[in-house]
Scaffold this motif. Structure first.
Motif, short mmCIF file in Angstrom:
data_model
loop_
_atom_site.label_atom_id
_atom_site.label_comp_id
_atom_site.label_asym_id
_atom_site.label_seq_id
_atom_site.Cartn_x
_atom_site.Cartn_y
_atom_site.Cartn_z
N SER A 175 -6.62 1.25 -6.93
CA SER A 175 -7.96 0.67 -6.77
C SER A 175 -8.03 -0.72 -7.39
O SER A 175 -8.82 -1.57 -6.95
CB SER A 175 -9.01 1.57 -7.42
N GLN A 199 -6.75 -3.22 -4.77
CA GLN A 199 -7.37 -3.15 -3.46
C GLN A 199 -8.15 -4.41 -3.09
O GLN A 199 -8.05 -4.88 -1.95
CB GLN A 199 -8.28 -1.92 -3.37
N GLU A 214 0.82 -1.21 0.00
CA GLU A 214 0.00 0.00 0.00
C GLU A 214 0.85 1.26 0.00
O GLU A 214 0.46 2.27 -0.58
CB GLU A 214 -0.94 -0.02 1.20
#
Length: 512
Positions: free
Chosen positions: A411, A414, A404
Protein backbone atom coordinates in the motif's frame (compact mmCIF):
# COMPACT_ATOMS: atom_id res chain seq x y z
CA UNK A 1 -5.18 -20.81 -21.31
CA UNK A 2 -2.23 -18.37 -21.72
CA UNK A 3 0.62 -19.62 -23.87
CA UNK A 4 3.60 -20.92 -21.86
CA UNK A 5 6.91 -21.73 -23.52
CA UNK A 6 9.42 -23.78 -21.51
CA UNK A 7 13.12 -24.05 -22.33
CA UNK A 8 15.87 -25.17 -19.98
CA UNK A 9 15.16 -23.69 -16.53
CA UNK A 10 12.92 -20.98 -18.01
CA UNK A 11 9.18 -20.60 -18.57
CA UNK A 12 8.08 -17.72 -20.79
CA UNK A 13 4.51 -16.42 -20.70
CA UNK A 14 4.27 -13.82 -23.50
CA UNK A 15 0.69 -12.81 -22.71
CA UNK A 16 1.33 -12.23 -19.02
CA UNK A 17 4.68 -10.59 -19.78
CA UNK A 18 6.65 -12.87 -17.45
CA UNK A 19 9.83 -14.91 -17.63
CA UNK A 20 10.55 -17.36 -14.81
CA UNK A 21 13.82 -19.10 -14.04
CA UNK A 22 13.18 -22.19 -11.91
CA UNK A 23 9.88 -20.64 -10.87
CA UNK A 24 11.32 -17.26 -9.89
CA UNK A 25 10.62 -14.00 -11.77
CA UNK A 26 13.41 -12.72 -14.00
CA UNK A 27 13.80 -8.96 -14.52
CA UNK A 28 13.47 -8.84 -18.30
CA UNK A 29 12.90 -5.59 -20.18
CA UNK A 30 9.74 -5.01 -22.20
CA UNK A 31 11.56 -5.01 -25.56
CA UNK A 32 13.59 -8.02 -24.48
CA UNK A 33 10.38 -9.84 -23.66
CA UNK A 34 8.91 -9.08 -27.10
CA UNK A 35 12.08 -10.24 -28.86
CA UNK A 36 12.38 -13.42 -26.82
CA UNK A 37 8.71 -14.20 -27.42
CA UNK A 38 9.11 -13.80 -31.18
CA UNK A 39 12.20 -16.01 -31.31
CA UNK A 40 10.91 -18.68 -28.92
CA UNK A 41 7.66 -18.99 -30.87
CA UNK A 42 9.77 -19.61 -33.99
CA UNK A 43 12.53 -21.69 -32.38
CA UNK A 44 15.00 -23.08 -34.90
CA UNK A 45 13.98 -20.57 -37.58
CA UNK A 46 16.01 -17.57 -38.67
CA UNK A 47 14.21 -14.29 -38.03
CA UNK A 48 15.52 -11.35 -39.99
CA UNK A 49 16.52 -8.14 -38.30
CA UNK A 50 13.58 -6.33 -39.85
CA UNK A 51 11.18 -9.00 -38.53
CA UNK A 52 12.61 -8.66 -35.04
CA UNK A 53 12.57 -4.86 -35.16
CA UNK A 54 8.91 -4.99 -36.15
CA UNK A 55 8.17 -7.47 -33.35
CA UNK A 56 9.75 -5.33 -30.63
CA UNK A 57 9.08 -1.83 -32.01
CA UNK A 58 5.92 -2.21 -34.10
CA UNK A 59 5.21 0.78 -36.28
CA UNK A 60 8.27 2.63 -34.99
CA UNK A 61 11.43 3.51 -36.89
CA UNK A 62 14.44 2.64 -34.71
CA UNK A 63 18.09 2.08 -35.48
CA UNK A 64 19.44 -1.45 -35.84
CA UNK A 65 21.81 -0.80 -32.95
CA UNK A 66 18.81 -0.94 -30.59
CA UNK A 67 18.24 -4.53 -31.64
CA UNK A 68 21.89 -5.41 -31.04
CA UNK A 69 21.76 -3.93 -27.55
CA UNK A 70 18.62 -5.88 -26.64
CA UNK A 71 20.01 -9.18 -28.02
CA UNK A 72 23.22 -8.70 -26.01
CA UNK A 73 21.15 -8.02 -22.89
CA UNK A 74 19.06 -11.15 -23.48
CA UNK A 75 22.19 -13.27 -23.84
CA UNK A 76 23.52 -12.00 -20.52
CA UNK A 77 20.15 -12.62 -18.91
CA UNK A 78 19.72 -16.19 -20.19
CA UNK A 79 23.32 -17.32 -19.84
CA UNK A 80 24.44 -20.44 -21.69
CA UNK A 81 22.74 -23.79 -22.22
CA UNK A 82 23.98 -26.93 -20.48
CA UNK A 83 26.32 -27.63 -23.42
CA UNK A 84 27.74 -24.08 -23.14
CA UNK A 85 26.07 -22.96 -26.38
CA UNK A 86 24.17 -19.69 -26.65
CA UNK A 87 20.37 -19.70 -26.61
CA UNK A 88 20.41 -17.09 -29.39
CA UNK A 89 22.65 -17.59 -32.44
CA UNK A 90 23.68 -14.82 -34.81
CA UNK A 91 23.13 -15.44 -38.51
CA UNK A 92 25.60 -13.01 -40.13
CA UNK A 93 24.06 -10.21 -42.21
CA UNK A 94 20.59 -11.77 -41.81
CA UNK A 95 19.30 -11.93 -38.24
CA UNK A 96 19.06 -14.28 -35.27
CA UNK A 97 17.87 -17.80 -34.45
CA UNK A 98 16.68 -19.27 -31.15
CA UNK A 99 18.62 -22.53 -30.80
CA UNK A 100 17.00 -24.10 -27.74
CA UNK A 101 14.26 -26.71 -27.64
CA UNK A 102 10.84 -25.32 -26.77
CA UNK A 103 8.14 -27.22 -24.87
CA UNK A 104 4.65 -25.75 -25.03
CA UNK A 105 3.13 -26.36 -21.63
CA UNK A 106 -0.50 -27.36 -21.36
CA UNK A 107 -2.53 -26.83 -18.17
CA UNK A 108 -1.55 -30.20 -16.71
CA UNK A 109 2.13 -29.58 -17.36
CA UNK A 110 1.91 -26.13 -15.85
CA UNK A 111 0.28 -27.60 -12.75
CA UNK A 112 3.02 -30.23 -12.43
CA UNK A 113 5.62 -27.55 -12.95
CA UNK A 114 4.27 -25.49 -10.06
CA UNK A 115 3.63 -28.42 -7.70
CA UNK A 116 6.98 -27.94 -5.96
CA UNK A 117 7.40 -24.22 -5.33
CA UNK A 118 10.82 -22.68 -5.68
CA UNK A 119 12.55 -20.98 -2.74
CA UNK A 120 10.73 -17.81 -1.73
CA UNK A 121 10.53 -15.91 1.54
CA UNK A 122 9.00 -12.90 3.25
CA UNK A 123 10.73 -11.22 6.18
CA UNK A 124 8.17 -9.86 8.62
CA UNK A 125 8.94 -6.85 10.81
CA UNK A 126 10.62 -7.93 14.05
CA UNK A 127 8.76 -7.18 17.27
CA UNK A 128 10.28 -4.59 19.59
CA UNK A 129 10.37 -6.03 23.13
CA UNK A 130 12.46 -3.19 24.55
CA UNK A 131 11.04 -1.03 27.32
CA UNK A 132 11.61 2.00 25.08
CA UNK A 133 9.09 2.19 22.20
CA UNK A 134 11.54 4.45 20.38
CA UNK A 135 13.68 1.39 19.73
CA UNK A 136 11.15 0.13 17.15
CA UNK A 137 13.40 1.54 14.42
CA UNK A 138 16.06 -0.94 15.56
CA UNK A 139 13.73 -3.90 15.09
CA UNK A 140 12.52 -2.57 11.72
CA UNK A 141 16.08 -1.92 10.62
CA UNK A 142 17.14 -5.48 11.39
CA UNK A 143 14.34 -6.87 9.20
CA UNK A 144 15.07 -4.27 6.50
CA UNK A 145 18.74 -5.22 6.27
CA UNK A 146 18.03 -8.96 6.23
CA UNK A 147 15.57 -8.40 3.35
CA UNK A 148 18.28 -6.58 1.40
CA UNK A 149 20.83 -9.33 2.05
CA UNK A 150 18.49 -12.14 1.01
CA UNK A 151 17.02 -10.24 -1.96
CA UNK A 152 20.35 -10.16 -3.76
CA UNK A 153 20.41 -13.95 -4.15
CA UNK A 154 19.19 -14.73 -7.66
CA UNK A 155 17.68 -18.09 -6.82
CA UNK A 156 15.60 -16.75 -3.92
CA UNK A 157 12.40 -14.76 -4.43
CA UNK A 158 12.11 -12.26 -1.57
CA UNK A 159 8.85 -10.41 -1.04
CA UNK A 160 9.37 -6.65 -1.07
CA UNK A 161 9.72 -4.84 2.22
CA UNK A 162 6.54 -2.79 2.05
CA UNK A 163 4.36 -5.84 1.41
CA UNK A 164 5.78 -7.85 4.29
CA UNK A 165 5.67 -4.81 6.59
CA UNK A 166 1.92 -4.51 5.97
CA UNK A 167 1.57 -7.22 8.67
CA UNK A 168 3.27 -5.09 11.31
CA UNK A 169 1.62 -5.28 14.76
CA UNK A 170 -0.88 -7.87 13.52
CA UNK A 171 -1.53 -11.40 14.71
CA UNK A 172 -0.63 -13.63 11.79
CA UNK A 173 -1.42 -17.08 10.53
CA UNK A 174 1.66 -18.48 8.81
CA UNK A 175 -0.29 -20.40 6.17
CA UNK A 176 -2.55 -17.45 5.34
CA UNK A 177 0.31 -14.96 5.02
CA UNK A 178 2.14 -17.44 2.80
CA UNK A 179 -0.88 -17.63 0.50
CA UNK A 180 -1.39 -13.86 0.43
CA UNK A 181 2.25 -13.07 -0.35
CA UNK A 182 2.87 -16.12 -2.50
CA UNK A 183 5.93 -17.28 -0.54
CA UNK A 184 7.12 -20.63 0.76
CA UNK A 185 8.81 -19.38 3.95
CA UNK A 186 8.31 -16.66 6.55
CA UNK A 187 11.04 -15.19 8.73
CA UNK A 188 10.18 -13.24 11.83
CA UNK A 189 11.35 -12.62 15.37
CA UNK A 190 11.86 -10.08 18.10
CA UNK A 191 14.50 -7.66 19.38
CA UNK A 192 15.14 -6.49 22.93
CA UNK A 193 17.76 -3.78 23.45
CA UNK A 194 19.07 -3.08 26.92
CA UNK A 195 21.95 -0.63 27.10
CA UNK A 196 24.78 -2.05 25.00
CA UNK A 197 23.31 -5.54 24.77
CA UNK A 198 20.87 -7.07 22.29
CA UNK A 199 18.68 -10.12 22.65
CA UNK A 200 17.32 -11.29 19.34
CA UNK A 201 15.17 -14.28 18.51
CA UNK A 202 14.48 -15.33 14.93
CA UNK A 203 12.52 -18.13 13.34
CA UNK A 204 11.71 -19.34 9.83
CA UNK A 205 8.53 -21.28 9.08
CA UNK A 206 7.29 -23.30 6.12
CA UNK A 207 4.01 -21.70 5.03
CA UNK A 208 2.67 -24.89 3.47
CA UNK A 209 2.68 -26.74 6.80
CA UNK A 210 3.13 -23.98 9.38
CA UNK A 211 6.14 -25.91 10.71
CA UNK A 212 9.23 -24.11 11.99
CA UNK A 213 12.28 -25.03 9.92
CA UNK A 214 14.78 -22.95 11.89
CA UNK A 215 14.91 -20.98 15.12
CA UNK A 216 17.72 -19.32 17.02
CA UNK A 217 18.31 -16.91 19.87
CA UNK A 218 21.21 -14.48 20.18
CA UNK A 219 22.57 -12.51 23.13
CA UNK A 220 25.25 -10.17 21.81
CA UNK A 221 26.97 -6.86 22.32
CA UNK A 222 25.62 -3.95 20.30
CA UNK A 223 28.97 -3.69 18.52
CA UNK A 224 28.37 -7.12 16.94
CA UNK A 225 25.03 -6.10 15.41
CA UNK A 226 26.08 -5.98 11.73
CA UNK A 227 27.96 -9.26 11.93
CA UNK A 228 24.85 -10.79 13.46
CA UNK A 229 22.71 -9.69 10.49
CA UNK A 230 24.95 -11.68 8.15
CA UNK A 231 24.85 -14.66 10.50
CA UNK A 232 21.04 -14.67 10.56
CA UNK A 233 20.83 -14.37 6.77
CA UNK A 234 23.30 -17.23 6.30
CA UNK A 235 21.41 -19.42 8.76
CA UNK A 236 18.11 -18.81 6.99
CA UNK A 237 19.66 -19.68 3.61
CA UNK A 238 21.01 -22.93 5.01
CA UNK A 239 17.64 -23.79 6.56
CA UNK A 240 15.37 -23.09 3.60
CA UNK A 241 17.56 -24.44 0.79
CA UNK A 242 20.65 -26.29 2.06
CA UNK A 243 21.45 -27.76 -1.36
CA UNK A 244 22.00 -24.33 -2.89
CA UNK A 245 25.23 -22.45 -2.51
CA UNK A 246 24.89 -20.32 0.59
CA UNK A 247 28.37 -19.03 -0.14
CA UNK A 248 26.86 -16.87 -2.90
CA UNK A 249 25.55 -14.65 -0.14
CA UNK A 250 29.05 -13.60 0.88
CA UNK A 251 29.66 -11.97 -2.50
CA UNK A 252 26.87 -9.47 -1.86
CA UNK A 253 27.42 -8.22 1.67
CA UNK A 254 27.10 -4.44 1.68
CA UNK A 255 29.69 -2.36 3.46
CA UNK A 256 28.38 -1.68 7.00
CA UNK A 257 28.46 1.93 8.18
CA UNK A 258 31.36 3.05 10.32
CA UNK A 259 28.86 4.18 12.94
CA UNK A 260 25.87 2.37 14.37
CA UNK A 261 24.33 5.80 14.92
CA UNK A 262 24.52 6.47 11.16
CA UNK A 263 22.66 3.23 10.49
CA UNK A 264 20.05 4.14 13.09
CA UNK A 265 19.37 7.54 11.57
CA UNK A 266 18.91 5.95 8.12
CA UNK A 267 16.44 3.41 9.49
CA UNK A 268 14.48 6.18 11.23
CA UNK A 269 14.37 8.10 7.94
CA UNK A 270 13.06 5.21 5.83
CA UNK A 271 9.33 5.47 6.70
CA UNK A 272 9.35 9.18 5.85
CA UNK A 273 10.97 8.57 2.47
CA UNK A 274 8.21 6.18 1.39
CA UNK A 275 5.45 8.71 2.09
CA UNK A 276 5.59 9.74 -1.58
CA UNK A 277 7.07 13.05 -0.81
CA UNK A 278 5.05 15.51 1.19
CA UNK A 279 7.19 18.52 2.07
CA UNK A 280 6.98 17.83 5.81
CA UNK A 281 7.95 14.16 5.43
CA UNK A 282 10.88 15.04 3.18
CA UNK A 283 12.07 17.56 5.77
CA UNK A 284 12.01 14.94 8.55
CA UNK A 285 13.84 12.42 6.35
CA UNK A 286 16.51 14.95 5.39
CA UNK A 287 17.16 15.97 9.00
CA UNK A 288 17.77 12.33 9.91
CA UNK A 289 19.86 11.62 6.81
CA UNK A 290 21.99 14.72 7.43
CA UNK A 291 22.79 13.37 10.90
CA UNK A 292 23.64 9.99 9.35
CA UNK A 293 26.03 11.62 6.87
CA UNK A 294 27.56 13.72 9.67
CA UNK A 295 28.23 10.51 11.62
CA UNK A 296 29.61 8.65 8.57
CA UNK A 297 30.18 10.88 5.50
CA UNK A 298 30.90 7.88 3.25
CA UNK A 299 27.92 5.71 4.26
CA UNK A 300 26.48 4.67 0.83
CA UNK A 301 22.87 4.13 1.94
CA UNK A 302 22.69 7.52 3.65
CA UNK A 303 24.14 9.33 0.63
CA UNK A 304 21.84 7.41 -1.73
CA UNK A 305 18.67 8.27 0.15
CA UNK A 306 19.75 11.88 0.61
CA UNK A 307 20.18 12.10 -3.17
CA UNK A 308 16.66 10.65 -3.55
CA UNK A 309 15.09 13.28 -1.29
CA UNK A 310 16.88 16.13 -3.05
CA UNK A 311 15.73 14.92 -6.48
CA UNK A 312 12.21 14.49 -5.10
CA UNK A 313 12.23 18.14 -4.06
CA UNK A 314 13.07 19.06 -7.64
CA UNK A 315 10.20 16.98 -9.03
CA UNK A 316 7.70 18.48 -6.60
CA UNK A 317 8.80 22.07 -7.19
CA UNK A 318 10.08 22.42 -3.62
CA UNK A 319 13.60 23.33 -4.72
CA UNK A 320 15.30 24.80 -7.77
CA UNK A 321 16.31 21.82 -9.94
CA UNK A 322 19.39 23.60 -11.30
CA UNK A 323 20.67 23.93 -7.73
CA UNK A 324 19.76 20.61 -6.10
CA UNK A 325 20.20 18.09 -8.93
CA UNK A 326 23.99 18.57 -9.28
CA UNK A 327 24.31 18.12 -5.50
CA UNK A 328 22.07 15.06 -5.60
CA UNK A 329 24.13 13.57 -8.42
CA UNK A 330 27.33 14.18 -6.48
CA UNK A 331 25.92 12.32 -3.46
CA UNK A 332 24.71 9.41 -5.58
CA UNK A 333 28.06 9.09 -7.33
CA UNK A 334 29.85 9.24 -3.98
CA UNK A 335 27.67 6.38 -2.79
CA UNK A 336 28.53 4.30 -5.88
CA UNK A 337 32.24 5.02 -5.39
CA UNK A 338 32.12 3.59 -1.87
CA UNK A 339 29.91 0.56 -2.62
CA UNK A 340 29.22 -0.17 -6.28
CA UNK A 341 27.62 -3.50 -5.30
CA UNK A 342 24.86 -1.83 -3.27
CA UNK A 343 21.73 -1.60 -5.47
CA UNK A 344 20.54 1.48 -3.59
CA UNK A 345 23.46 3.51 -4.92
CA UNK A 346 22.55 2.84 -8.56
CA UNK A 347 18.86 3.31 -7.76
CA UNK A 348 19.49 6.81 -6.43
CA UNK A 349 21.75 7.68 -9.35
CA UNK A 350 19.08 6.52 -11.81
CA UNK A 351 16.42 8.67 -10.13
CA UNK A 352 18.64 11.75 -10.26
CA UNK A 353 19.51 11.11 -13.92
CA UNK A 354 15.81 10.78 -14.72
CA UNK A 355 15.02 14.11 -13.07
CA UNK A 356 17.83 15.77 -15.04
CA UNK A 357 16.48 14.43 -18.37
CA UNK A 358 19.39 12.04 -18.82
CA UNK A 359 17.19 9.19 -19.99
CA UNK A 360 19.81 6.69 -21.17
CA UNK A 361 21.88 7.10 -18.00
CA UNK A 362 18.74 6.71 -15.88
CA UNK A 363 17.71 3.46 -17.55
CA UNK A 364 21.27 2.09 -17.31
CA UNK A 365 21.61 2.91 -13.59
CA UNK A 366 18.18 1.56 -12.66
CA UNK A 367 18.82 -1.59 -14.68
CA UNK A 368 22.07 -2.03 -12.73
CA UNK A 369 20.13 -1.73 -9.47
CA UNK A 370 17.72 -4.45 -10.57
CA UNK A 371 20.58 -6.66 -11.76
CA UNK A 372 22.13 -6.41 -8.29
CA UNK A 373 18.78 -7.01 -6.57
CA UNK A 374 16.25 -8.82 -8.80
CA UNK A 375 13.58 -8.34 -6.09
CA UNK A 376 13.92 -4.52 -5.97
CA UNK A 377 10.28 -3.55 -6.54
CA UNK A 378 10.66 0.23 -6.14
CA UNK A 379 13.48 0.22 -8.71
CA UNK A 380 11.01 -1.26 -11.23
CA UNK A 381 8.57 1.57 -10.41
CA UNK A 382 11.18 4.26 -11.05
CA UNK A 383 12.46 2.45 -14.16
CA UNK A 384 8.84 2.50 -15.36
CA UNK A 385 8.82 6.26 -14.79
CA UNK A 386 12.11 6.67 -16.66
CA UNK A 387 10.65 4.84 -19.65
CA UNK A 388 7.44 6.87 -19.44
CA UNK A 389 9.30 10.19 -19.33
CA UNK A 390 11.51 8.90 -22.14
CA UNK A 391 8.55 8.32 -24.47
CA UNK A 392 8.32 4.52 -24.11
CA UNK A 393 5.08 4.07 -22.16
CA UNK A 394 4.56 0.35 -22.82
CA UNK A 395 8.04 -0.38 -21.48
CA UNK A 396 7.10 1.61 -18.40
CA UNK A 397 3.85 -0.27 -17.80
CA UNK A 398 5.74 -3.56 -18.15
CA UNK A 399 8.00 -2.64 -15.22
CA UNK A 400 5.06 -1.48 -13.12
CA UNK A 401 3.51 -4.92 -13.57
CA UNK A 402 6.76 -6.50 -12.41
CA UNK A 403 6.79 -4.25 -9.33
CA UNK A 404 3.27 -5.31 -8.41
CA UNK A 405 4.17 -8.98 -8.77
CA UNK A 406 7.18 -8.50 -6.50
CA UNK A 407 5.22 -6.57 -3.89
CA UNK A 408 1.54 -7.64 -4.00
CA UNK A 409 0.39 -5.99 -0.74
CA UNK A 410 2.37 -2.79 -1.00
CA UNK A 411 0.00 0.00 0.00
CA UNK A 412 2.97 2.33 0.55
CA UNK A 413 4.14 2.15 -3.06
CA UNK A 414 0.65 2.09 -4.58
CA UNK A 415 0.42 5.89 -5.07
CA UNK A 416 3.72 5.84 -6.94
CA UNK A 417 2.65 2.93 -9.13
CA UNK A 418 -0.62 4.70 -9.93
CA UNK A 419 0.96 8.03 -10.84
CA UNK A 420 3.61 6.38 -13.03
CA UNK A 421 0.85 4.40 -14.73
CA UNK A 422 -0.97 7.69 -15.30
CA UNK A 423 2.18 9.20 -16.77
CA UNK A 424 2.63 6.26 -19.15
CA UNK A 425 -0.98 6.41 -20.32
CA UNK A 426 -0.64 10.18 -20.83
CA UNK A 427 2.43 9.70 -23.05
CA UNK A 428 0.50 6.99 -24.93
CA UNK A 429 -2.29 9.58 -25.42
CA UNK A 430 -4.80 7.55 -23.42
CA UNK A 431 -5.89 10.62 -21.49
CA UNK A 432 -9.04 9.20 -19.87
CA UNK A 433 -7.02 6.30 -18.46
CA UNK A 434 -4.27 8.68 -17.36
CA UNK A 435 -6.75 10.83 -15.43
CA UNK A 436 -8.28 7.75 -13.81
CA UNK A 437 -4.93 6.50 -12.50
CA UNK A 438 -3.88 9.94 -11.25
CA UNK A 439 -7.26 10.41 -9.55
CA UNK A 440 -6.70 7.19 -7.61
CA UNK A 441 -3.16 8.32 -6.70
CA UNK A 442 -4.28 11.61 -5.14
CA UNK A 443 -7.07 9.85 -3.28
CA UNK A 444 -4.39 7.78 -1.55
CA UNK A 445 -1.91 10.67 -1.12
CA UNK A 446 -3.65 14.08 -1.18
CA UNK A 447 -0.26 15.81 -0.80
CA UNK A 448 1.18 14.19 -3.95
CA UNK A 449 1.79 17.29 -6.06
CA UNK A 450 3.20 15.47 -9.10
CA UNK A 451 0.04 13.37 -9.35
CA UNK A 452 -2.23 16.43 -9.08
CA UNK A 453 -0.23 18.08 -11.87
CA UNK A 454 -0.61 15.17 -14.29
CA UNK A 455 -4.27 14.77 -13.31
CA UNK A 456 -4.88 18.40 -14.31
CA UNK A 457 -3.23 17.93 -17.72
CA UNK A 458 -4.90 14.59 -18.48
CA UNK A 459 -8.39 15.54 -17.28
CA UNK A 460 -8.29 18.78 -19.29
CA UNK A 461 -7.44 17.02 -22.56
CA UNK A 462 -10.01 14.32 -21.76
CA UNK A 463 -12.67 17.04 -21.52
CA UNK A 464 -13.28 16.98 -17.75
CA UNK A 465 -12.63 20.66 -17.10
CA UNK A 466 -14.08 20.69 -13.56
CA UNK A 467 -11.68 18.00 -12.37
CA UNK A 468 -8.81 19.59 -14.28
CA UNK A 469 -9.41 22.99 -12.68
CA UNK A 470 -9.57 21.53 -9.18
CA UNK A 471 -6.47 19.40 -9.78
CA UNK A 472 -4.51 22.41 -11.00
CA UNK A 473 -5.57 24.37 -7.92
CA UNK A 474 -4.21 21.59 -5.69
CA UNK A 475 -1.03 21.33 -7.76
CA UNK A 476 -0.39 25.08 -7.42
CA UNK A 477 -1.11 24.94 -3.68
CA UNK A 478 1.63 22.32 -3.32
CA UNK A 479 3.94 23.87 -5.93
CA UNK A 480 3.52 27.64 -5.70
CA UNK A 481 5.96 28.41 -8.55
CA UNK A 482 4.32 26.06 -11.05
CA UNK A 483 4.20 27.66 -14.50
CA UNK A 484 4.36 26.76 -18.17
CA UNK A 485 7.97 27.94 -18.13
CA UNK A 486 8.80 25.56 -15.24
CA UNK A 487 7.30 22.59 -17.09
CA UNK A 488 9.19 23.44 -20.28
CA UNK A 489 12.48 23.92 -18.48
CA UNK A 490 12.44 21.29 -15.72
CA UNK A 491 9.71 18.66 -16.08
CA UNK A 492 11.59 15.45 -16.96
CA UNK A 493 9.66 14.56 -20.11
CA UNK A 494 12.26 14.01 -22.82
CA UNK A 495 10.29 14.41 -26.05
CA UNK A 496 9.10 17.85 -27.09
CA UNK A 497 5.74 16.51 -28.31
CA UNK A 498 5.03 14.98 -24.89
CA UNK A 499 5.87 18.22 -23.07
CA UNK A 500 3.75 20.15 -25.57
CA UNK A 501 0.75 17.92 -24.85
CA UNK A 502 1.35 18.25 -21.10
CA UNK A 503 1.53 22.04 -21.34
CA UNK A 504 -1.56 22.10 -23.56
CA UNK A 505 -3.54 20.25 -20.89
CA UNK A 506 -2.29 22.49 -18.10
CA UNK A 507 -3.15 25.60 -20.10
CA UNK A 508 -6.68 24.32 -20.72
CA UNK A 509 -6.91 23.81 -16.96
CA UNK A 510 -5.85 27.42 -16.44
CA UNK A 511 -2.08 27.44 -15.99
CA UNK A 512 -0.20 30.50 -17.24
Amino acid sequence: MPERLAFGPFVLNPEAGTLLRQGLPVAISYRGLLLLSAMARNAGEVLTKSELLNAAWPGTAVEESNLSVQIASLRRLLGSMADSKEWIATVPRVGYRFTGSIERLDEAAATRNSAEPEPSIAVLPFANLSDDAEQQYFADGLAEDIIMRLARLRWLFVCARNSSFSYKDKAIDVKQVGRELGVRYLLGGSVRRSGQRLRISAEASDTSSGRQVWTERYDVQLADFFTLQDQIADSVIGAVEPKLYAAEHHRYISRPPASLDAWGFVMKAMPHIWSWSSESELAVAERLLRRAVDADPDYPRANSLFAWTMASRALLGLAEPAEVLPKANEMAQRAIAHDADDPWTHFAAGYVHMMARRSEEAVAALTNAITLNPNFAIAHVILGAAYGFGGMPEDGLHHLAMAERLSPRDSTQQPGILTVAGLCHFVAQRFVDAASFEHRAVQLRPHFGAAWRTLAAAAAIAGNLDEATRALSEAKRLHSTLSVQWVEKYYPMIREQDRAAYIKGLRIAGLE
